[in-house]
Design an enzyme around this catalytic site. Structure first.
Site, PDB file in Angstrom:
ATOM      1  CD  GLU A  91      -2.575   1.330   2.419  1.00  0.00           C
ATOM      2  OE1 GLU A  91      -3.193   2.279   2.691  1.00  0.00           O
ATOM      3  OE2 GLU A  91      -2.699   0.550   3.153  1.00  0.00           O
ATOM      4  CG  ASN A 131      -5.506   5.384   1.293  1.00  0.00           C
ATOM      5  OD1 ASN A 131      -6.261   4.359   1.739  1.00  0.00           O
ATOM      6  ND2 ASN A 131      -3.917   4.969   1.716  1.00  0.00           N
ATOM      7  CD  GLU A 162      -5.801   0.680   0.088  1.00  0.00           C
ATOM      8  OE1 GLU A 162      -6.021   1.281   1.293  1.00  0.00           O
ATOM      9  OE2 GLU A 162      -4.862  -0.180   0.341  1.00  0.00           O
ATOM     10  CG  ASP A 177      -8.713   1.922   3.872  1.00  0.00           C
ATOM     11  OD1 ASP A 177      -8.191   1.256   4.258  1.00  0.00           O
ATOM     12  OD2 ASP A 177      -7.917   3.087   3.852  1.00  0.00           O
ATOM     13  CD  GLU A 197      -7.161  -1.077   6.881  1.00  0.00           C
ATOM     14  OE1 GLU A 197      -6.374  -0.532   6.016  1.00  0.00           O
ATOM     15  OE2 GLU A 197      -8.186  -0.608   7.318  1.00  0.00           O
TER      16      GLU A 197
END
Length: 804
Positions: free
Chosen positions: A562, A623, A655, A684, A748
């Protein structure tokens, strides 16, 4: 007919009639000076000139003769002739006017030709012989035809009082001019020592009538098909000779008949041909702006009608012609009074209209067009005035999440919501305070006087917003900033303090109010300065992309990353994303910043794919904010980044948060387009929003990422099975939903081996967190991938060794 040919022909006719006048003048001088020729010869010049003038008018109105295939020189002035040819020509109204003039000129020419023949057959009686009655009748009919032609020309269209006003103006002008011409021209002929025949005086009168009528008519023409200059020449063709003949008759008696017939009256054909030339130029040449003298003509006529009165006052005999003039003066005065009364009424109406327009403009300048509340300009004006004598309080009110209403329900619904908010402000503030729409979804209330309690009003406003408003029954929230200032404070200071308080209220969670306190603006100012530094940081390349590995839990094996952004400030060091990401969102810089992260992630993922092979790293995610998804160029930016880097679409994961997805149709369209491109979407922080279950079906997501808040404590075993099941309930429900819908899952925020074990027991196979791997530069991920490749190579060799 071309323009040059038409004007040349018209000029030829003019010069031909001028030649007739010159010949008449030469003959007249020879006759009177040397006795050359008989007196009856003077009568031949008028019919000769009339014949030329009639030919000139006929040439103007005759049908076109050239073929229709030949292009016209000015298509915009083209008319179609009965013979089939087309050429620039006369409008039907102008054609009717000039045909009537042609009839008038022909009749007058025949009448004067008859007179010439009669005089030539009776040369001894030429000086005293009267015009034959049939000839006089033809000329009179010709003058009447000319008057009819002038009457039928349309003037400015008018209605109501305008029509009556124009009629009065024309009547005043006609009476004023006619009375002067009567007094100075026609009346003296009636009392001359050598009286003229009734036929001659009738024709002189008709000629003067043509002149006065045409003058009155032309003054009120606003352009049109008949050229005003041409009409003036036609009018002069009747009036100038008639006036000159009357003067000669009074001054010189019968002997004046020779110059009148040889010089003065042939001027009429000259003026007619000049009118034809003017009309020809108007047809073939550029259009002229009409000269409007209609407004001044009644005033001029009023002055002219006073000339005979002045003459009587100075001793002129008061005979019956003067009495006619006095009666005309009285009529003109009465009409002028009526005209002035109409003008007074019109001026009063215009003043009322102007006052109403001024009041409306003043209202529009100081009030909002949608809600009717005072606008920013009136707000600052009233605030400045109040600060000179009284303490004031200002409430700035901003509707929370109003943009979502416009995006989801449309601008019309948003406008109705703003109108309802304005009504609510009027109700709650009453007549004591000034409600204002500052702009957009921001309102204000100005409270004056020391007894005002702004916090009490703010509380009432927030309480009123607790119920749905507008006909759409929408539940809205608002943030309110309050500032109070003593007399003498500046307007900008009060507004700035209220704005700072409003920003603080929004940062504190919205749906509340904050009153400004000293020093409150420092954090806000720092936040604003941070936006400026972000712009500079983007330009100077101070941002770096780091990558947090996504690990396969059963093998502790890196299968994806990520991408995260870090700001390396030149003086402050590494700035926390929690500090600069909100500022980037607020300023809109999140769009170029996100574009940078996207392109860098795609480039680096493609490099890893080329270096370590397709099995080393399955996916690279980053993101994406709602602000980026609102950008209409975002989808094309993603496509360009993939194309430029060579990264396959399926290797990229974008995300999005649950709250970001619920921001309107633009975001939904963008997500669907990305899904059709083959890009994988991940929800997310899953489980923290309000619509998780519906989102799993509405959004084309391929991955759900369990939020860290549901991972914390999942490993605790305190000997109470019920408590352990409660701590694991959300994580268990999410994995079951994901399996049912065929979605991948990532846990996460993993921080211990015990959490890894608990997640594996629940069915999670992938996760990320500081326990597994912290965010690291691209080089750190490269080392992990190299180590994994070395391990795979060694294991493969051992397996081959055993099998051999």
């Amino acid at each position: 007919m071309t323009r040059d040919l038409a004007e040349t022909t018209a000029r030829w006719y003019v010069w031909a009639t001028v030649a007739v006048v010159v010949l008449g003048g030469v003959w007249c001088a020879a006759h009177l000076g040397a006795g050359l020729g008989i007196e009856a010869l003077a009568y031949i010049f008028v019919p000769i000139g009339g014949a030329i003038a009639a030919a000139s008018v006929h040439h103007l109105v005759r049908p076109a003769s050239r073929p229709a295939s030949r292009p016209a020189s000015r298509p915009e002035n083209r008319t179609f002739s009965p013979t089939g040819g087309d050429r620039p020509g006369l409008d039907p109204v102008a054609l009717r006017f000039w045909r009537t003039v042609l009839v008038a000129v022909v009749l007058i020419t025949i009448g004067y030709a008859w007179l010439a023949a009669d005089m030539l057959t009776h040369p001894a009686e030429a000086r005293t012989r009267s015009m034959p009655a049939p000839a006089a009748a033809l000329v009179a009919i010709g003058f009447l035809a000319a008057i009819g032609a002038l009457t039928r020309v349309p003037v400015v269209a008018s209605r109501g009082e305008d029509r009556w006003r124009m009629l009065l103006d024309r009547t005043i002008a006609f009476l004023g001019c006619a009375s002067l011409l009567w007094y100075l021209g026609l009346a003296p002929m009636l009392s001359a020592r050598e009286p003229w025949s009734p036929q001659a005086m009738l024709l002189v009168g008709l000629g003067l009538l043509v002149a006065v009528g045409a003058l009155t008519k032309v003054s009120y023409l606003a352009g049109g098909p008949v050229d005003p200059v041409a009409m003036r020449f036609v009018a002069a063709g009747g009036g100038v000779p008639a006036g000159a003949v009357s003067v000669l008759a009074v001054q010189f008696g019968y002997i004046a008949g020779v110059p009148a017939q040889a010089i003065v009256m042939p001027l009429a054909p000259v003026l007619i041909t000049l009118g034809v030339a003017a009309q020809s130029r108007a047809v073939h040449g550029p259009r002229r702006e009409p000269a409007r003298v209609g407004m001044m003509l009644p005033y001029l006529a009023t002055i002219l009608v006073g000339v005979p009165l002045v003459a009587v006052a100075l001793g002129a005999p008061l005979r019956w012609p003067a009495r006619v003039t006095l009666i005309a003066a009285v009529l003109v005065t009465a009409l002028v009074m009526v005209r002035q009364y109409l003008a007074y009424r019109e001026n009063a109406r215009l003043l009322r209209t102007a006052r109403l327009q001024e009041e409306r403009l003043r209202y529009e300048v100081t009030h909002d067009g949608l809600t009717g509340l005072a606008n920013r300009a009136l707000f600052r004006e009233r605030l400045t005035a109040a600060l000179t004598t009284d303490p004031v309080s200002v409430l700035l009110i901003d509707l929370d999440d109003f943009k979502a209403v416009n995006d989801l329900l449309g601008q019309e619904v948003g406008d109705r919501l703003l109108i309802s908010m304005a009504d609510l402000l009027r109700t709650e503030t009453g007549d004591d305070h000034l409600p204002v729409r500052v702009g957009g979804d921001e309102f204000a209330v100005l409270m004056t006087g020391g007894h005002a309690d702004p916090e009490e009003l703010a509380g009432r406003l927030l309480a009123a917003l607790g119920d749905p408003i507008s006909e759409h029954r929408l539940l809205m929230r608002a943030s309110i900033g309050i500032a109070t200032a003593p007399p003498g404070a500046t307007t900008d200071t009060v507004v700035r303090d209220a704005d700072v308080a409003l920003i603080t209220a929004k940062q504190g969670g919205k749906a509340g109010f904050v009153r400004y306190a000293e020093g409150m603006g420092e954090p806000v100012l720092a936040h604003m300065r941070l936006g400026g530094e972000l712009r500079r940081a983007l330009d100077d390349g101070e941002f770096r992309v780091v990558y947090q590995p996504i690990v396969r839990l059963d093998r502790n094996w890196v299968i994806g990353v990520e991408a995260l952004v870090r700001w390396h400030h030149p003086t402050r060091g590494v700035v926390s994303p929690a500090e600069f990401i909100p500022a980037a969102e607020r300023t809109g810089l999140i769009v170029p910043l996100g574009r940078f992260v996207l392109r860098e992630t795609c480039r680096q993922a493609a490099a890893w794919l080329a270096e370590f092979g397709p099995d080393a790293l399955k996916e690279a995610g980053l993101n994406v904010s709602a602000r980026q998804l609102h950008d209409p160029d975002f989808v094309s930016d993603v496509a360009d980044a993939l194309t430029d880097s060579g990264l396959p679409c399926e290797r990229l994961v974008l995300e999005v948060t649950e709250s970001g997805v619920l921001r309107g149709q633009q975001i939904s369209r963008a997500l669907c387009e990305l899904d059709r491109m083959g890009i994988r979407l991940a929800l997310d922080d899953f489980g923290t929003g309000e619509s998780s279950l519906s989102l799993l079906r509405a959004v084309p997501a391929a991955i759900v990422k369990l939020d860290k808040s549901f991972v914390d404590g999942i490993e605790i075993d305190d000997g109470r099975p019920a408590a352990a099941d409660a701590r694991q309930a959300v994580a268990r429900a999410v994995i079951q939903l994901a399996h049912a819908l065929g979605l991948d899952t990532v846990a996460e925020g993993i921080e211990s081996a015990e959490q890894v074990a608990a997640l594996l027991e629940l069915g999670y196979t992938r996760g990320q967190g500081f326990y597994l791997a912290e965010p690291m530069p691209a080089a750190g991920v490269s080392r992990l991938l190299a180590r994994q490749r070395a391990v795979e190579t060694r294991v493969t060799r051992e397996i081959r060794a055993r099998s051999s």
